[in-house]
Design a protein around this motif. Structure first.
Motif, PDB file in Angstrom:
ATOM      1  N   PHE A 157       0.844  -1.192   0.000  1.00 49.29           N
ATOM      2  CA  PHE A 157       0.000   0.000   0.000  1.00 49.29           C
ATOM      3  C   PHE A 157       0.877   1.239   0.000  1.00 49.29           C
ATOM      4  CE2 PHE A 157      -2.834  -3.247   1.544  1.00 49.29           C
ATOM      5  CZ  PHE A 157      -4.038  -2.915   0.951  1.00 49.29           C
ATOM      6  N   VAL A 158       0.600   2.163  -0.902  1.00 52.38           N
ATOM      7  CA  VAL A 158       1.346   3.420  -0.889  1.00 52.38           C
ATOM      8  C   VAL A 158       0.526   4.500  -0.197  1.00 52.38           C
ATOM      9  CG1 VAL A 158       2.745   2.863  -2.882  1.00 52.38           C
ATOM     10  CG2 VAL A 158       0.620   4.079  -3.221  1.00 52.38           C
ATOM     11  N   SER A 159      -0.752   4.277  -0.037  1.00 52.11           N
ATOM     12  CA  SER A 159      -1.609   5.101   0.812  1.00 52.11           C
ATOM     13  C   SER A 159      -2.824   4.226   1.109  1.00 52.11           C
ATOM     14  CB  SER A 159      -2.012   6.409   0.119  1.00 52.11           C
ATOM     15  OG  SER A 159      -2.946   6.154  -0.909  1.00 52.11           O
ATOM     16  N   GLU A 160      -3.754   4.770   1.855  1.00 54.62           N
ATOM     17  CA  GLU A 160      -4.909   3.949   2.216  1.00 54.62           C
ATOM     18  C   GLU A 160      -5.676   3.514   0.967  1.00 54.62           C
ATOM     19  OE1 GLU A 160      -6.778   5.615   5.731  1.00 54.62           O
ATOM     20  OE2 GLU A 160      -8.653   4.654   5.100  1.00 54.62           O
ATOM     21  N   ASN A 161      -5.652   4.366  -0.065  1.00 53.61           N
ATOM     22  CA  ASN A 161      -6.485   4.118  -1.235  1.00 53.61           C
ATOM     23  C   ASN A 161      -5.716   3.802  -2.517  1.00 53.61           C
ATOM     24  OD1 ASN A 161      -8.886   4.545   0.257  1.00 53.61           O
ATOM     25  ND2 ASN A 161      -8.552   6.761   0.124  1.00 53.61           N
ATOM     26  N   VAL A 162      -4.435   3.594  -2.398  1.00 59.55           N
ATOM     27  CA  VAL A 162      -3.637   3.209  -3.564  1.00 59.55           C
ATOM     28  C   VAL A 162      -2.743   2.040  -3.176  1.00 59.55           C
ATOM     29  CG1 VAL A 162      -1.935   3.931  -5.291  1.00 59.55           C
ATOM     30  CG2 VAL A 162      -3.618   5.582  -4.462  1.00 59.55           C
ATOM     31  N   ARG A 163      -2.817   0.972  -3.970  1.00 62.29           N
ATOM     32  CA  ARG A 163      -1.881  -0.127  -3.721  1.00 62.29           C
ATOM     33  C   ARG A 163      -1.201  -0.540  -5.022  1.00 62.29           C
ATOM     34  NH1 ARG A 163      -4.775  -5.922  -2.361  1.00 62.29           N
ATOM     35  NH2 ARG A 163      -5.113  -6.433  -4.543  1.00 62.29           N
ATOM     36  N   CYS A 164      -0.021  -1.096  -4.898  1.00 62.56           N
ATOM     37  CA  CYS A 164       0.752  -1.556  -6.044  1.00 62.56           C
ATOM     38  C   CYS A 164       0.916  -3.064  -5.930  1.00 62.56           C
ATOM     39  CB  CYS A 164       2.135  -0.914  -6.068  1.00 62.56           C
ATOM     40  SG  CYS A 164       2.108   0.850  -6.371  1.00 62.56           S
ATOM     41  N   ARG A 165       1.014  -3.681  -7.087  1.00 68.50           N
ATOM     42  CA  ARG A 165       1.092  -5.130  -7.149  1.00 68.50           C
ATOM     43  C   ARG A 165       2.063  -5.483  -8.264  1.00 68.50           C
ATOM     44  NH1 ARG A 165      -3.054  -8.849  -8.927  1.00 68.50           N
ATOM     45  NH2 ARG A 165      -4.252  -7.129  -9.802  1.00 68.50           N
ATOM     46  N   SER A 166       3.098  -6.224  -7.955  1.00 65.26           N
ATOM     47  CA  SER A 166       4.035  -6.654  -9.001  1.00 65.26           C
ATOM     48  C   SER A 166       4.069  -8.169  -9.027  1.00 65.26           C
ATOM     49  CB  SER A 166       5.442  -6.111  -8.722  1.00 65.26           C
ATOM     50  OG  SER A 166       5.999  -6.767  -7.611  1.00 65.26           O
ATOM     51  N   SER A 167       4.406  -8.720 -10.163  1.00 68.53           N
ATOM     52  CA  SER A 167       4.590 -10.170 -10.230  1.00 68.53           C
ATOM     53  C   SER A 167       5.771 -10.505 -11.113  1.00 68.53           C
ATOM     54  CB  SER A 167       3.331 -10.863 -10.754  1.00 68.53           C
ATOM     55  OG  SER A 167       3.243 -10.718 -12.149  1.00 68.53           O
ATOM     56  N   VAL A 168       6.418 -11.605 -10.782  1.00 71.45           N
ATOM     57  CA  VAL A 168       7.513 -12.137 -11.580  1.00 71.45           C
ATOM     58  C   VAL A 168       7.224 -13.609 -11.790  1.00 71.45           C
ATOM     59  CG1 VAL A 168       9.970 -12.724 -11.558  1.00 71.45           C
ATOM     60  CG2 VAL A 168       9.214 -10.501 -10.690  1.00 71.45           C
ATOM     61  N   LEU A 169       7.272 -14.040 -13.032  1.00 65.32           N
ATOM     62  CA  LEU A 169       7.019 -15.444 -13.352  1.00 65.32           C
ATOM     63  C   LEU A 169       8.307 -16.039 -13.892  1.00 65.32           C
ATOM     64  CD1 LEU A 169       4.503 -17.361 -13.460  1.00 65.32           C
ATOM     65  CD2 LEU A 169       4.408 -16.838 -15.900  1.00 65.32           C
TER      66      LEU A 169
END
Lengths: 191, 191
Positions: A157-169
């Motif tokens: 979470f970068v703030s209460e209302n913004v989140r980031c999601r990364s993936s590596v396969l």
């Protein structure tokens, strides 16, 4: 620093993480195919809602999975995730699913880590068992061994209302990285 | 798990991080403008090389910055970063710089954290002072306060030859998130 930012920096438990994730999110997702240097862009809506551990879908998932080794008393904050792509700029790619849903049941091992069972896997369309852990900056990391590949997802979470999601396969056989992705998710407050 | 993966998971020092970052990288970078829901895609080449702390460019940077409060004995692994965009799919955007370079001088506070001075900032074209820290999963996080904005960058290795880099740019005044970006970087072994 706002209280939301303080929350984002703090250590998390799976219960806090699921509570903060609950809601409707507008997602911008970019995929990177490393071998071909191809970009992919998808706009979608993601909905996350807590469900009761007594819900029949939880029981069905546990019955259909090999979860004998887990203590049912350690189930923490099961939830349902739904997604629906609003635009998919590579409609010819059959691997892209434009909408779907899954049931996710976490089993806490301790406050930092545990196991998570999903009714639909991220990289392959089968039930998946993942290991999760929180790092000391509050990032949630999920590692899933599929038959052909290993996926590592990070959510923070970068703030209460913004989140980031990364993936590596990466390939199961070696350390070759096949593709990565990154999503920026903004909570839909109204509508 | 290969030794490269073990390395990627381990705790890092700034010296190890700079040593592992040294080389030529092929970068796929996606930018997300959250308010306008616009995607941006850039292919570029990034070169990172260690420089001596006695190098004249290091001395010039320190003289031109307000670094009286830092102990010059704590300078750790200064380096030079160069980048060159191979394709920029939004050529009309004047904020996009297609090539450039900067000198980066880290001052270690302890093995997990410190301060880093850059000759060119990430979000605004001025010398920048950032705070860095490593989380317990080896992720390097860099926070920079600019005049109008706060940038938070994360860099982590997924294998010896693949690293990921994310950034979040928010307004100084509040917790509004303006844009995010994500880069997948693959080391160029030959050529």
């Amino acid at each position: 620093m706002s209280s939301a930012q303080k929350t984002a920096q703090a250590c998390m438990t799976i219960e806090q993480f699921v509570a903060q994730s609950t809601g409707r999110w507008r997602s911008m997702r970019s995929g990177h195919s490393l071998a071909f240097q191809q970009f992919e862009e998808v706009l979608s809506e993601v909905t996350i809602e807590k469900i009761s551990r007594e819900d029949s879908v939880v029981k069905e998932l546990l019955e259909s999975s090999l979860v004998n080794q887990y203590n049912l008393d350690t189930i923490s904050s099961p939830f349902k995730m739904e997604w629906c792509a609003e635009s998919d700029w590579e409609p010819d790619d059959p691997s892209e699913v434009s909408s779907g849903s899954c049931i996710i049941v976490p089993f806490a091992k301790d406050i930092f880590s545990g196991t998570l069972i999903r009714s639909v896997g991220y990289a392959e369309a089968e039930a998946a068992i993942s290991e999760y852990k929180f790092s000391n900056d509050g990032t949630f990391t999920l590692t899933t061994n599929y038959e052909q590949s290993i996926a590592e997802e990070k959510i923070w979470f970068v703030s209460e209302n913004v989140r980031c999601r990364s993936s590596v396969l990466r390939t199961s056989a070696g350390s070759g990285v096949l593709q990565t992705s990154f999503a920026s998710e903004v909570r839909r407050i109204n509508a």
